[in-house]
Design an enzyme around this catalytic site. Structure first.
Site, mmCIF file in Angstrom:
data_model
loop_
_atom_site.group_PDB
_atom_site.id
_atom_site.type_symbol
_atom_site.label_atom_id
_atom_site.label_comp_id
_atom_site.label_asym_id
_atom_site.label_seq_id
_atom_site.Cartn_x
_atom_site.Cartn_y
_atom_site.Cartn_z
ATOM 1 N N LEU A 1 -19.270 -33.520 -9.446
ATOM 2 C CA LEU A 1 -18.835 -32.258 -8.840
ATOM 3 C C LEU A 1 -17.329 -32.082 -9.059
ATOM 4 O O LEU A 1 -16.548 -32.011 -8.122
ATOM 5 C CB LEU A 1 -19.173 -32.210 -7.349
ATOM 6 C CG LEU A 1 -19.196 -30.810 -6.728
ATOM 7 C CD1 LEU A 1 -20.416 -30.042 -7.227
ATOM 8 C CD2 LEU A 1 -19.208 -30.881 -5.211
ATOM 9 N N GLY A 2 -16.939 -32.014 -10.347
ATOM 10 C CA GLY A 2 -15.557 -31.693 -10.688
ATOM 11 C C GLY A 2 -15.394 -30.187 -10.782
ATOM 12 O O GLY A 2 -16.126 -29.418 -10.156
ATOM 13 N N ILE B 1 -16.022 -28.093 -13.278
ATOM 14 C CA ILE B 1 -17.210 -27.450 -13.822
ATOM 15 C C ILE B 1 -18.370 -27.548 -12.833
ATOM 16 O O ILE B 1 -19.084 -26.575 -12.588
ATOM 17 C CB ILE B 1 -17.591 -28.069 -15.174
ATOM 18 C CG1 ILE B 1 -16.536 -27.705 -16.231
ATOM 19 C CG2 ILE B 1 -18.972 -27.614 -15.625
ATOM 20 C CD1 ILE B 1 -16.711 -28.425 -17.547
ATOM 21 N N ARG C 1 -18.302 -40.565 -7.093
ATOM 22 C CA ARG C 1 -18.036 -41.911 -6.572
ATOM 23 C C ARG C 1 -17.736 -41.892 -5.081
ATOM 24 O O ARG C 1 -18.022 -42.846 -4.366
ATOM 25 C CB ARG C 1 -16.880 -42.552 -7.342
ATOM 26 C CG ARG C 1 -17.265 -43.039 -8.727
ATOM 27 C CD ARG C 1 -16.089 -43.529 -9.514
ATOM 28 N NE ARG C 1 -15.174 -42.446 -9.862
ATOM 29 C CZ ARG C 1 -14.056 -42.607 -10.560
ATOM 30 N NH1 ARG C 1 -13.709 -43.816 -10.976
ATOM 31 N NH2 ARG C 1 -13.296 -41.568 -10.838
ATOM 32 N N ILE D 1 -24.970 -30.920 -19.700
ATOM 33 C CA ILE D 1 -23.881 -30.223 -20.384
ATOM 34 C C ILE D 1 -22.631 -31.102 -20.378
ATOM 35 O O ILE D 1 -21.538 -30.623 -20.641
ATOM 36 C CB ILE D 1 -23.585 -28.846 -19.743
ATOM 37 C CG1 ILE D 1 -23.453 -28.935 -18.220
ATOM 38 C CG2 ILE D 1 -24.708 -27.870 -20.098
ATOM 39 C CD1 ILE D 1 -22.172 -29.449 -17.693
ATOM 40 N N ARG E 1 -21.994 -35.175 -21.534
ATOM 41 C CA ARG E 1 -21.963 -35.895 -22.793
ATOM 42 C C ARG E 1 -23.344 -36.488 -23.022
ATOM 43 O O ARG E 1 -24.029 -36.892 -22.066
ATOM 44 C CB ARG E 1 -20.897 -37.011 -22.779
ATOM 45 C CG ARG E 1 -19.464 -36.496 -22.843
ATOM 46 C CD ARG E 1 -19.160 -35.857 -24.183
ATOM 47 N NE ARG E 1 -17.780 -35.440 -24.345
ATOM 48 C CZ ARG E 1 -17.331 -34.212 -24.118
ATOM 49 N NH1 ARG E 1 -18.153 -33.270 -23.681
ATOM 50 N NH2 ARG E 1 -16.055 -33.912 -24.317
ATOM 51 N N ASP F 1 -27.468 -29.443 -23.910
ATOM 52 C CA ASP F 1 -26.467 -28.926 -24.838
ATOM 53 C C ASP F 1 -25.780 -30.067 -25.580
ATOM 54 O O ASP F 1 -25.083 -29.838 -26.561
ATOM 55 C CB ASP F 1 -25.422 -28.097 -24.078
ATOM 56 C CG ASP F 1 -24.425 -27.432 -25.012
ATOM 57 O OD1 ASP F 1 -24.871 -26.712 -25.929
ATOM 58 O OD2 ASP F 1 -23.198 -27.638 -24.840
ATOM 59 N N GLU G 1 -25.237 -36.807 -31.654
ATOM 60 C CA GLU G 1 -24.936 -35.481 -32.205
ATOM 61 C C GLU G 1 -23.809 -35.592 -33.247
ATOM 62 O O GLU G 1 -22.986 -36.495 -33.168
ATOM 63 C CB GLU G 1 -24.544 -34.517 -31.082
ATOM 64 C CG GLU G 1 -23.284 -34.888 -30.309
ATOM 65 C CD GLU G 1 -22.963 -33.894 -29.203
ATOM 66 O OE1 GLU G 1 -21.877 -33.282 -29.287
ATOM 67 O OE2 GLU G 1 -23.765 -33.743 -28.264
ATOM 68 N N HIS H 1 -24.240 -28.058 -28.537
ATOM 69 C CA HIS H 1 -22.950 -28.362 -27.904
ATOM 70 C C HIS H 1 -22.032 -27.131 -27.923
ATOM 71 O O HIS H 1 -20.884 -27.203 -28.381
ATOM 72 C CB HIS H 1 -22.275 -29.554 -28.580
ATOM 73 C CG HIS H 1 -21.278 -30.244 -27.685
ATOM 74 N ND1 HIS H 1 -20.948 -31.567 -27.816
ATOM 75 C CD2 HIS H 1 -20.522 -29.783 -26.645
ATOM 76 C CE1 HIS H 1 -20.043 -31.891 -26.902
ATOM 77 N NE2 HIS H 1 -19.768 -30.824 -26.182
ATOM 78 N N VAL H 2 -22.553 -26.024 -27.409
ATOM 79 C CA VAL H 2 -21.804 -24.767 -27.390
ATOM 80 C C VAL H 2 -21.563 -24.252 -25.975
ATOM 81 O O VAL H 2 -21.088 -23.129 -25.801
ATOM 82 C CB VAL H 2 -22.519 -23.668 -28.211
ATOM 83 C CG1 VAL H 2 -22.527 -24.003 -29.684
ATOM 84 C CG2 VAL H 2 -23.941 -23.431 -27.687
#
Length: 310
Positions: free
Chosen positions: A149-150, A152, A172, A228, A230, A254, A259, A277-278
């Site tokens: 929950l950063g 983004i 964490r 979305i 890594r 994504d 990749e 990855h868009v």
């Protein structure tokens, strides 16, 4: 004019912003990258890369005039930050510049997966009508678990709340700015509570296969996974096995391990949605990353703190 080594591909109109300020050396692939460093090592003062492309310690060591190492987006997992710091070279990223774009794409993937939009489109093309198809759930009242929950993750949460979803998250430690979202102390406990799971945590060794077979089993047969973050955050083989067995209902990715090669284990599954990855790519977002990079260069020249330091 300051020399910039550009290791990422960007549209010409956005690249024009860089050409106005810098002498740009384009090196978006490994051969041109190696050739550029060999030919211009004594001239390069700035490097603009991204988390996936990275920049190695030996490359940093090869550039005696390097003043700033920058990641275009928020991720910087393959930049050797320790090597840069050992040389006294500051590192920055593009934190926040594409958060809205990523959050939009995440909700699009989640909606498409939960509502089975690709499958329903295929059914129509095959001559089937709604009476022959299963019913798919709506968002209202579904529980969305967000791993990470950063910046983004919080924007994803706000969008999901607007659809009537209930939010839980794993970090964490609990966040003071999480609003009504409920904190869970592990991905496993979050998945056991959630109907759907979004992975929005940073990449790197510490989050490798954070979503594994046990987490997928806990999510359950009605659950959907969206990644979305890594590719390394989700165990691809475990995900494929869970999808084949019906242990979860669907996945929308994504990003994926290996990749840009597509994830072979997932390609034959009709309950998987893949995008290349868009999630963070839009005209607005890419322009914002370039503007942010230039602002960091200007701050460094003035002797001010970087806007988005790593």
């Amino acid at each position: 004019m300051t020399t910039l080594l550009l290791l990422v591909s960007i549209a010409e109109d956005h690249k024009a912003l860089l050409h106005e300020r810098f002498r740009v050396i384009d090196a978006p692939d490994a051969p041109r990258r190696a050739a550029a460093i060999a030919a211009h090592a004594d001239e390069i003062e700035l490097v603009l890369t991204n988390g996936a492309t990275g920049f190695r310690a030996d490359e940093i060591a090869a550039l005696p005039r390097l003043k700033l190492l920058a990641a275009q987006g928020a991720g910087y997992e393959n930049l050797d930050v320790a090597a840069a710091r050992a040389r006294g070279i500051p590192v920055c990223n593009g934190a926040g510049t594409n958060d809205d774009c990523v959050a939009d794409h995440t909700l699009a993937l989640l909606l498409a997966s939960v509502r089975a939009l690709p499958q329903q489109g295929a059914a129509v093309r095959a001559g089937l009508w709604r009476d022959a198809l299963p019913l798919y759930p709506q968002f209202g009242g579904r529980r969305l678990g967000i791993v990470g929950l950063g910046g983004i993750g919080r924007k994803i949460a706000r969008r999901a709340e607007a659809f009537g979803m209930v939010i839980g998250y794993h970090n964490r430690r609990p966040r003071d700015d999480a609003g009504t979202a409920t904190w869970f102390d592990s991905p496993l406990s979050l998945a056991a509570w959630a109907d759907d799971l979004v992975v929005a945590t940073p990449g790197g060794a510490g989050t490798k296969h954070l979503v594994n077979a046990a987490v997928l089993q806990a999510l359950g047969p009605g659950g959907h996974v969206v990644n979305i973050a890594r590719g390394s955050c989700v165990d691809t083989e475990a995900l494929a096995a869970a999808l084949r067995a019906g242990a979860i209902a669907g996945a929308a990715l994504d990003v994926y391990e290996g990749e840009p090669s597509p994830p072979q284990a997932l390609l034959g599954l009709d309950n998987v949605i893949l995008t290349p990855h868009v999630a963070g790519w839009s005209p607005q977002a890419i322009r914002a990353t370039v503007v942010n990079f230039i602002a960091n260069v200007d701050a460094l020249a003035r002797g001010d703190a970087l806007l988005t330091p790593v």
